[in-house]
Each structure stands twice: as structure tokens, then as C-alpha cells.
Design a protein around this motif. Structure first.
Motif, mmCIF file in Angstrom:
data_model
loop_
_atom_site.group_PDB
_atom_site.id
_atom_site.type_symbol
_atom_site.label_atom_id
_atom_site.label_comp_id
_atom_site.label_asym_id
_atom_site.label_seq_id
_atom_site.Cartn_x
_atom_site.Cartn_y
_atom_site.Cartn_z
ATOM 1 N N LEU A 114 2.433 7.832 8.005
ATOM 2 C CA LEU A 114 3.187 7.451 6.802
ATOM 3 C C LEU A 114 2.535 6.266 6.109
ATOM 4 O O LEU A 114 2.320 6.287 4.889
ATOM 5 C CB LEU A 114 4.645 7.127 7.151
ATOM 6 N N LEU A 115 2.205 5.230 6.862
ATOM 7 C CA LEU A 115 1.574 4.050 6.272
ATOM 8 C C LEU A 115 0.212 4.405 5.666
ATOM 9 O O LEU A 115 -0.113 3.957 4.562
ATOM 10 C CB LEU A 115 1.437 2.936 7.313
ATOM 11 N N HIS A 116 -0.571 5.215 6.353
ATOM 12 C CA HIS A 116 -1.891 5.621 5.853
ATOM 13 C C HIS A 116 -1.759 6.319 4.506
ATOM 14 O O HIS A 116 -2.391 5.918 3.525
ATOM 15 C CB HIS A 116 -2.560 6.545 6.876
ATOM 16 N N TRP A 117 -0.942 7.360 4.447
ATOM 17 C CA TRP A 117 -0.854 8.171 3.227
ATOM 18 C C TRP A 117 -0.125 7.455 2.108
ATOM 19 O O TRP A 117 -0.455 7.646 0.927
ATOM 20 C CB TRP A 117 -0.250 9.542 3.532
ATOM 21 N N LEU A 118 0.835 6.599 2.428
ATOM 22 C CA LEU A 118 1.507 5.801 1.396
ATOM 23 C C LEU A 118 0.528 4.811 0.769
ATOM 24 O O LEU A 118 0.468 4.663 -0.454
ATOM 25 C CB LEU A 118 2.721 5.072 1.993
ATOM 26 N N ILE A 119 -0.273 4.160 1.590
ATOM 27 C CA ILE A 119 -1.278 3.222 1.074
ATOM 28 C C ILE A 119 -2.319 3.979 0.246
ATOM 29 O O ILE A 119 -2.716 3.517 -0.825
ATOM 30 C CB ILE A 119 -1.917 2.418 2.226
ATOM 31 N N VAL A 120 -2.743 5.150 0.706
ATOM 32 C CA VAL A 120 -3.697 5.954 -0.066
ATOM 33 C C VAL A 120 -3.123 6.257 -1.447
ATOM 34 O O VAL A 120 -3.797 6.076 -2.473
ATOM 35 C CB VAL A 120 -4.046 7.269 0.668
ATOM 36 N N LEU A 121 -1.879 6.715 -1.495
ATOM 37 C CA LEU A 121 -1.240 7.058 -2.765
ATOM 38 C C LEU A 121 -1.136 5.840 -3.679
ATOM 39 O O LEU A 121 -1.480 5.908 -4.865
ATOM 40 C CB LEU A 121 0.150 7.652 -2.513
ATOM 41 N N LEU A 122 -0.680 4.712 -3.144
ATOM 42 C CA LEU A 122 -0.528 3.506 -3.960
ATOM 43 C C LEU A 122 -1.879 2.990 -4.460
ATOM 44 O O LEU A 122 -1.991 2.554 -5.611
ATOM 45 C CB LEU A 122 0.223 2.420 -3.187
ATOM 46 N N VAL A 123 -2.906 3.043 -3.627
ATOM 47 C CA VAL A 123 -4.231 2.591 -4.055
ATOM 48 C C VAL A 123 -4.771 3.517 -5.147
ATOM 49 O O VAL A 123 -5.396 3.038 -6.107
ATOM 50 C CB VAL A 123 -5.198 2.484 -2.854
ATOM 51 N N LEU A 124 -4.512 4.800 -5.032
ATOM 52 C CA LEU A 124 -4.932 5.734 -6.076
ATOM 53 C C LEU A 124 -4.248 5.409 -7.405
ATOM 54 O O LEU A 124 -4.900 5.350 -8.457
ATOM 55 C CB LEU A 124 -4.634 7.176 -5.653
ATOM 56 N N VAL A 125 -2.953 5.143 -7.364
ATOM 57 C CA VAL A 125 -2.221 4.758 -8.582
ATOM 58 C C VAL A 125 -2.775 3.446 -9.134
ATOM 59 O O VAL A 125 -3.017 3.322 -10.336
ATOM 60 C CB VAL A 125 -0.704 4.648 -8.303
ATOM 61 N N LEU A 126 -2.993 2.472 -8.259
ATOM 62 C CA LEU A 126 -3.552 1.192 -8.695
ATOM 63 C C LEU A 126 -4.916 1.370 -9.350
ATOM 64 O O LEU A 126 -5.218 0.720 -10.352
ATOM 65 C CB LEU A 126 -3.672 0.230 -7.510
ATOM 66 N N ALA A 127 -5.747 2.237 -8.781
ATOM 67 C CA ALA A 127 -7.083 2.469 -9.332
ATOM 68 C C ALA A 127 -6.994 3.073 -10.728
ATOM 69 O O ALA A 127 -7.671 2.608 -11.658
ATOM 70 C CB ALA A 127 -7.883 3.383 -8.402
ATOM 71 N N ILE A 128 -6.156 4.083 -10.884
ATOM 72 C CA ILE A 128 -6.017 4.733 -12.193
ATOM 73 C C ILE A 128 -5.495 3.746 -13.227
ATOM 74 O O ILE A 128 -6.048 3.621 -14.322
ATOM 75 C CB ILE A 128 -5.100 5.969 -12.084
ATOM 76 N N VAL A 129 -4.449 3.021 -12.866
ATOM 77 C CA VAL A 129 -3.877 2.047 -13.802
ATOM 78 C C VAL A 129 -4.873 0.928 -14.078
ATOM 79 O O VAL A 129 -5.078 0.535 -15.231
ATOM 80 C CB VAL A 129 -2.539 1.490 -13.262
ATOM 81 N N GLY A 130 -5.511 0.408 -13.028
ATOM 82 C CA GLY A 130 -6.461 -0.682 -13.197
ATOM 83 C C GLY A 130 -7.639 -0.323 -14.090
ATOM 84 O O GLY A 130 -8.114 -1.147 -14.866
ATOM 85 N N LEU A 131 -8.095 0.917 -13.974
ATOM 86 C CA LEU A 131 -9.241 1.349 -14.783
ATOM 87 C C LEU A 131 -8.864 1.647 -16.233
ATOM 88 O O LEU A 131 -9.730 1.658 -17.097
ATOM 89 C CB LEU A 131 -9.892 2.589 -14.160
#
Length: 187
Positions: A16-33
């Protein structure tokens, strides 16, 4: 069923922690870029605040994940894994954890040193400043935040490629033991 990791696979908490962090980092990357392209309207500031809030959330989740890993252990390398591959995997995991801590910390430091108005985590709690306003530190932390992002991207791509290599070509359980559910592991 155990919540902890076993010798063969990651437990449900780690997954759960692995995939939740993956999802949040993906969102952060898209928004950040993309947020630099947004006009400076109230929506921009809302998006920027959500980016910062989500970054702090990732920081907390990574700390929880590290604590859980120390408590619950980690699966042993898949049988037949050469020692050099197991060492590279360990170093990669360590580097991923370090980057996932450094990224939000550099963003938080950038926000602090920029002298921007106080940042409220999801509008609920004011985050303390890590430094007084400082233009040089602001630029340095912003540059570090961007550099760390691209290093993280490269490491994540290598990490995912290694998992798929093991799954597709080695036909082992490296990938499936991080997936939820009781999956039959390749023999």
C-alpha cells in the motif's frame, strides 16, 4: 494473513505504501512539470499549494515506509539472484528512499527561503519555515529540487525496468511479490 513482510513477498502495508507513494509522485511530477505554464491566477496558487501539500504528504509517507521496513523487514532476494544484483537492488532502494526524502525537503526549503506567504498544508496547518528568506538559498534549493527530480526519474525508470526484466526474462517473482493479492509466483 500477516501484515508484515515475509521472506517471500512484501506484505500489504508495504505494498500500500509503495503504490500510494508511486501514485502521489506521479501526480507531483505531472503537476510540477506543467504548473509553470499556468497563468498566475487564484487557480495557480491553489495548484501550487496542493503540489506543496502533496510533497509534504509524500515526505511523511516515506518516513512511515522506512519505519515500517525497519519493523517488518524485507523479503529475501529471489532464489537464484546473483549477489551483485541483490547489492544493486539494495543500493537502489536506499537511493530511492534518500531521493524521496530529499525532494520534498528541497521543495520545502525553496518555499521557506523564497519568503513566500506562510504555507498551510492542505489549508489545515501552517508549516514552519526551514529558513529565513534568502535569495541564494532559494535559488540553490530550487535547482536542487529540479535536479533531484530528474535523478529520481532516471532511478525509477531503472527500478521499473529491472522489475519488468525479472518478470519477463528471468521469469521470477521480483515484480509479483510487490503486487497485491495472492499471485502464483513463476517457478
Amino acid at each position: 494473513m500477516t501484515w508484515k513482510n515475509t521472506a517471500d513477498r512484501w506484505g500489504p502495508v508495504s505494498q500500500l505504501l509503495h503504490w500510494l507513494i508511486v501514485l502521489l509522485v506521479l501526480v507531483l511530477a505531472i503537476v510540477g512539470l506543467t504548473m509553470g505554464e499556468l497563468p498566475k491566477t487564484p487557480k495557480y496558487f491553489w495548484v501550487y499549494t496542493m503540489h506543496k501539500s502533496t510533497g509534504i504528504t509524500v515526505l511523511v509517507l516515506v518516513l512511515v515506509r522506512i519505519a515500517w521496513r525497519l519493523y517488518a523487514g524485507a523479503p529475501k532476494p529471489v532464489p537464484g539472484t546473483p549477489t551483485w544484483q541483490a547489492r544493486i537492488a539494495s543500493l537502489t532502494h536506499f537511493a530511492l528512499y534518500a531521493l524521496l526524502l530529499a525532494m520534498p525537503l528541497s521543495g520545502w526549503l525553496y518555499d521557506s527561503a523564497s519568503g513566500l506567504r506562510p504555507f498551510r498544508w492542505y489549508g489545515l496547518a501552517e508549516m514552519p519555515k526551514l529558513s529565513a528568506p534568502n535569495e541564494g538559498l532559494s535559488e540553490l534549493s530550487h535547482d536542487a529540487h529540479e535536479l533531484l527530480f530528474w535523478v529520481l526519474v532516471a532511478l525509477v525508470v531503472m527500478h521499473a525496468a529491472a522489475a519488468f526484466y525479472h518478470h519477463l526474462f528471468q521469469n521470477d517473482a521480483t515484480l509479483t511479490r510487490m503486487l497485491p493479492g495472492r499471485r502464483r509466483t513463476p517457478e
